[in-house]
Design a protein around this motif. Structure first.
Motif, PDB file in Angstrom:
ATOM      1  N   GLY A 153     129.861  51.412 -99.613  1.00  0.00           N
ATOM      2  CA  GLY A 153     130.849  50.626 -98.875  1.00  0.00           C
ATOM      3  C   GLY A 153     130.257  49.362 -98.301  1.00  0.00           C
ATOM      4  O   GLY A 153     129.323  48.790 -98.837  1.00  0.00           O
ATOM      5  N   GLU A 154     130.814  48.927 -97.178  1.00  0.00           N
ATOM      6  CA  GLU A 154     130.361  47.712 -96.525  1.00  0.00           C
ATOM      7  C   GLU A 154     129.890  47.999 -95.114  1.00  0.00           C
ATOM      8  O   GLU A 154     130.268  48.998 -94.511  1.00  0.00           O
ATOM      9  CB  GLU A 154     131.493  46.684 -96.444  1.00  0.00           C
ATOM     10  N   GLU A 162     138.174  50.848 -82.461  1.00  0.00           N
ATOM     11  CA  GLU A 162     138.906  51.976 -83.044  1.00  0.00           C
ATOM     12  C   GLU A 162     140.361  51.597 -83.324  1.00  0.00           C
ATOM     13  O   GLU A 162     140.921  51.960 -84.350  1.00  0.00           O
ATOM     14  CB  GLU A 162     138.817  53.195 -82.135  1.00  0.00           C
ATOM     15  N   GLU A 163     140.956  50.853 -82.407  1.00  0.00           N
ATOM     16  CA  GLU A 163     142.334  50.394 -82.593  1.00  0.00           C
ATOM     17  C   GLU A 163     142.443  49.457 -83.800  1.00  0.00           C
ATOM     18  O   GLU A 163     143.357  49.585 -84.621  1.00  0.00           O
ATOM     19  CB  GLU A 163     142.789  49.683 -81.321  1.00  0.00           C
ATOM     20  N   THR A 176     140.372  49.204 -86.433  1.00  0.00           N
ATOM     21  CA  THR A 176     140.128  49.897 -87.697  1.00  0.00           C
ATOM     22  C   THR A 176     141.258  50.855 -88.049  1.00  0.00           C
ATOM     23  O   THR A 176     141.611  50.995 -89.221  1.00  0.00           O
ATOM     24  CB  THR A 176     138.780  50.635 -87.681  1.00  0.00           C
ATOM     25  N   ALA A 177     141.864  51.486 -87.062  1.00  0.00           N
ATOM     26  CA  ALA A 177     142.972  52.409 -87.332  1.00  0.00           C
ATOM     27  C   ALA A 177     144.170  51.682 -87.920  1.00  0.00           C
ATOM     28  O   ALA A 177     144.951  52.257 -88.680  1.00  0.00           O
ATOM     29  CB  ALA A 177     143.380  53.138 -86.055  1.00  0.00           C
ATOM     30  N   GLY A 178     144.313  50.395 -87.591  1.00  0.00           N
ATOM     31  CA  GLY A 178     145.432  49.623 -88.099  1.00  0.00           C
ATOM     32  C   GLY A 178     145.176  48.935 -89.427  1.00  0.00           C
ATOM     33  O   GLY A 178     146.059  48.268 -89.963  1.00  0.00           O
ATOM     34  N   ASP A 179     143.970  49.075 -89.968  1.00  0.00           N
ATOM     35  CA  ASP A 179     143.650  48.460 -91.259  1.00  0.00           C
ATOM     36  C   ASP A 179     144.573  49.058 -92.320  1.00  0.00           C
ATOM     37  O   ASP A 179     144.704  50.271 -92.423  1.00  0.00           O
ATOM     38  CB  ASP A 179     142.191  48.735 -91.607  1.00  0.00           C
ATOM     39  N   PRO A 180     145.233  48.227 -93.118  1.00  0.00           N
ATOM     40  CA  PRO A 180     146.156  48.736 -94.136  1.00  0.00           C
ATOM     41  C   PRO A 180     145.515  49.734 -95.108  1.00  0.00           C
ATOM     42  O   PRO A 180     146.177  50.654 -95.570  1.00  0.00           O
ATOM     43  CB  PRO A 180     146.620  47.480 -94.872  1.00  0.00           C
ATOM     44  N   LEU A 181     144.231  49.566 -95.403  1.00  0.00           N
ATOM     45  CA  LEU A 181     143.571  50.525 -96.295  1.00  0.00           C
ATOM     46  C   LEU A 181     143.365  51.873 -95.622  1.00  0.00           C
ATOM     47  O   LEU A 181     143.378  52.913 -96.285  1.00  0.00           O
ATOM     48  CB  LEU A 181     142.236  49.959 -96.789  1.00  0.00           C
ATOM     49  N   VAL A 182     143.207  51.877 -94.308  1.00  0.00           N
ATOM     50  CA  VAL A 182     143.085  53.136 -93.566  1.00  0.00           C
ATOM     51  C   VAL A 182     144.443  53.820 -93.487  1.00  0.00           C
ATOM     52  O   VAL A 182     144.558  55.017 -93.746  1.00  0.00           O
ATOM     53  CB  VAL A 182     142.506  52.902 -92.154  1.00  0.00           C
ATOM     54  N   THR A 183     145.467  53.060 -93.165  1.00  0.00           N
ATOM     55  CA  THR A 183     146.797  53.666 -93.039  1.00  0.00           C
ATOM     56  C   THR A 183     147.313  54.176 -94.378  1.00  0.00           C
ATOM     57  O   THR A 183     148.107  55.107 -94.424  1.00  0.00           O
ATOM     58  CB  THR A 183     147.819  52.682 -92.421  1.00  0.00           C
ATOM     59  N   ALA A 184     146.813  53.602 -95.483  1.00  0.00           N
ATOM     60  CA  ALA A 184     147.186  54.078 -96.820  1.00  0.00           C
ATOM     61  C   ALA A 184     146.264  55.212 -97.285  1.00  0.00           C
ATOM     62  O   ALA A 184     146.391  55.682 -98.406  1.00  0.00           O
ATOM     63  CB  ALA A 184     147.135  52.928 -97.814  1.00  0.00           C
ATOM     64  N   CYS A 239     140.550  54.314 -97.418  1.00  0.00           N
ATOM     65  CA  CYS A 239     139.176  54.217 -96.930  1.00  0.00           C
ATOM     66  C   CYS A 239     139.106  54.721 -95.493  1.00  0.00           C
ATOM     67  O   CYS A 239     140.124  55.006 -94.872  1.00  0.00           O
ATOM     68  CB  CYS A 239     138.654  52.787 -97.030  1.00  0.00           C
ATOM     69  N   ALA A 240     137.899  54.795 -94.998  1.00  0.00           N
ATOM     70  CA  ALA A 240     137.663  55.217 -93.616  1.00  0.00           C
ATOM     71  C   ALA A 240     136.520  54.384 -93.049  1.00  0.00           C
ATOM     72  O   ALA A 240     135.687  53.868 -93.790  1.00  0.00           O
ATOM     73  CB  ALA A 240     137.313  56.694 -93.564  1.00  0.00           C
ATOM     74  N   TYR A 241     136.495  54.237 -91.744  1.00  0.00           N
ATOM     75  CA  TYR A 241     135.416  53.546 -91.056  1.00  0.00           C
ATOM     76  C   TYR A 241     134.535  54.566 -90.354  1.00  0.00           C
ATOM     77  O   TYR A 241     135.021  55.592 -89.864  1.00  0.00           O
ATOM     78  CB  TYR A 241     135.972  52.592 -89.985  1.00  0.00           C
TER      79      TYR A 241
END
Length: 84
Positions: free
Chosen positions: A32-33, A46-47, A49-57, A60-62
């Motif tokens: 990853g990055e 945390e807020e 990253t939780a709202g990242d479109p790739l996370v909500t789909a 991916c995860a942080y």
């Protein structure tokens, strides 16, 4: 979830990212990055990253790692801290 082949974006919070780039490790060269970001506290990161479109789909995860930047390049001096 495949975190090894998907790049988190932080597109909606670019003001938080100071730098980012592909992680390269001997054990897993597609890990990853790494994103170096700054915010008022961990909860804000945390807020974001939780709202990242790739996370909500669920693509991916942080993994958030906090650290104290005791040594920095001159351009990052505003983020330099001292240990307590």
């Amino acid at each position: 979830m495949d975190t090894a082949t998907t790049t988190p974006t932080l597109t909606h919070a670019r003001e938080s990212a100071l730098a980012h780039g592909q992680a390269t490790t001997v054990s897993n060269p597609r890990d990853g990055e790494v994103i170096l970001a700054v915010a008022e506290d961990r909860a804000r990161i945390e807020e974001i990253t939780a709202g990242d479109p790739l996370v909500t789909a669920d693509v991916c995860a942080y993994r958030i790692t906090e650290f104290v930047a005791t040594k920095t390049a001159p351009a990052l001096e505003p983020y330099r801290e001292t240990l307590g």
